[in-house]
Every structure is written in structure tokens, then in C-alpha cells.
Scaffold this motif. Structure first.
Motif, PDB file in Angstrom:
ATOM      1  N   LEU A   1      43.321  43.484  47.606  1.00 42.26           N
ATOM      2  CA  LEU A   1      44.520  44.314  47.693  1.00 42.26           C
ATOM      3  C   LEU A   1      44.172  45.795  47.645  1.00 42.26           C
ATOM      4  O   LEU A   1      44.796  46.612  48.326  1.00 42.26           O
ATOM      5  CB  LEU A   1      45.498  43.958  46.570  1.00 42.26           C
ATOM      6  CG  LEU A   1      46.777  44.783  46.495  1.00 42.26           C
ATOM      7  CD1 LEU A   1      47.601  44.659  47.772  1.00 42.26           C
ATOM      8  CD2 LEU A   1      47.596  44.370  45.275  1.00 42.26           C
TER       9      LEU A   1
ATOM     10  N   PHE B   1      41.925  38.859  51.355  1.00 39.18           N
ATOM     11  CA  PHE B   1      43.298  39.339  51.487  1.00 39.18           C
ATOM     12  C   PHE B   1      43.712  39.166  52.949  1.00 39.18           C
ATOM     13  O   PHE B   1      43.566  40.063  53.768  1.00 39.18           O
ATOM     14  CB  PHE B   1      43.397  40.804  51.057  1.00 39.18           C
ATOM     15  CG  PHE B   1      44.809  41.322  51.000  1.00 39.18           C
ATOM     16  CD1 PHE B   1      45.591  41.096  49.878  1.00 39.18           C
ATOM     17  CD2 PHE B   1      45.357  42.027  52.058  1.00 39.18           C
ATOM     18  CE1 PHE B   1      46.900  41.573  49.819  1.00 39.18           C
ATOM     19  CE2 PHE B   1      46.651  42.504  52.012  1.00 39.18           C
ATOM     20  CZ  PHE B   1      47.418  42.272  50.889  1.00 39.18           C
TER      21      PHE B   1
ATOM     22  N   LYS C   1      46.795  38.340  54.323  1.00 41.61           N
ATOM     23  CA  LYS C   1      48.250  38.239  54.404  1.00 41.61           C
ATOM     24  C   LYS C   1      48.757  38.804  55.730  1.00 41.61           C
ATOM     25  O   LYS C   1      48.114  39.661  56.340  1.00 41.61           O
ATOM     26  CB  LYS C   1      48.877  38.969  53.231  1.00 41.61           C
ATOM     27  CG  LYS C   1      48.427  38.393  51.891  1.00 41.61           C
ATOM     28  CD  LYS C   1      49.288  38.856  50.774  1.00 41.61           C
ATOM     29  CE  LYS C   1      48.819  38.305  49.460  1.00 41.61           C
ATOM     30  NZ  LYS C   1      49.160  36.945  49.212  1.00 41.61           N
TER      31      LYS C   1
END
Length: 133
Positions: free
Chosen positions: A54, A84, A86
Motif C-alpha cells: 500500500l 498489492f 487491487k
């Protein structure tokens, strides 16, 4: 954000290497557009935990807003490597490639988002971005 910065700075003075305090300081500075301070805080987080995806994402977002596109791309890639993955990362990478003039890569990112089941972006929003390429 100034009050948050004061409180979080106090936490780092008292507790030393407090990962979340540094990360949140970076976010506060970022929101205030104090990019050099935000950059320092995010680098401190990465120093403490090189696997914190993040933080790489937020550092990439900072560089994108700072128009440091090659640095943004590197940090977005680091975010992916750190796990990460996403949809927001793919969306932002698409915007970054678009800003860099790399229409093919931007198209690949946006089309990949259309195949995602759990995305935060509507099909019409993504199609609008594709039409702009």
C-alpha cells in the motif's frame, strides 16, 4: 491535517519506528500537497517494511500527482510485486500510461479492469477512458 501531523509526529518521537504513524504522516502531507515531506515519510515506511504494498501504491500516486511519471511507474510496479494487486492500482496505472502517451499499455490496463469482477469503477467510466485513447 495539521493537528494529525502534530499527533502523529509525537507518536514517532515517543515510539520510534511506528510504521502506521509514518504512513499516515505521508498521507497527511500528501493531502496538503507537501510532496517532499510525504515522500520522506513513505520512504521511511518502506525502509521499515519493504513488503508494504500500500505504501508503494501511495508513493506512486504521489509521484503521479507530482508529474514524476517514471517514478510513479516504478512504485506502482513495486506495489504489484509486494502483492498489492487491487483494481485501483490497475486503474491508476492506466491513467499513468495515458498521461505518458502509452496508449497501448493504458488500453491493456483498462480492458483488464473490465474483466475484473470486484472493481470500484463502472463499465461506462472505463469505456469512457478507453474512448479517450
Amino acid at each position: 491535517f495539521k493537528d494529525s501531523i502534530a499527533s502523529l509526529s509525537q507518536v514517532t518521537r515517543l515510539e520510534g519506528n511506528h510504521l502506521m504513524a509514518y504512513h499516515n504522516l505521508g498521507l497527511c502531507y500528501f493531502r496538503l500537497k507537501e510532496y517532499s515531506h510525504a515522500e520522506k515519510m513513505f520512504h521511511q515506511v518502506i525502509k521499515l517494511d519493504p513488503g508494504y504494498g500500500l505504501c508503494y501504491f501511495n508513493l506512486g500516486l504521489l509521484y503521479y500527482n507530482w508529474s514524476r511519471y517514471s517514478d510513479a511507474l516504478l512504485q506502482y510496479s513495486n506495489a504489484m510485486k509486494a502483492g498489492f494487486n487491487k483494481p485501483i492500482l490497475k486503474y491508476n496505472m492506466g491513467l499513468l500510461y495515458k498521461a505518458m502517451g502509452n496508449k497501448l499499455q493504458a488500453k491493456q490496463m483498462f480492458e483488464g479492469l473490465l474483466r475484473e469482477e470486484n472493481r470500484d469503477f463502472s463499465t461506462s467510466e472505463i469505456n469512457m477512458l478507453l474512448d479517450q485513447l
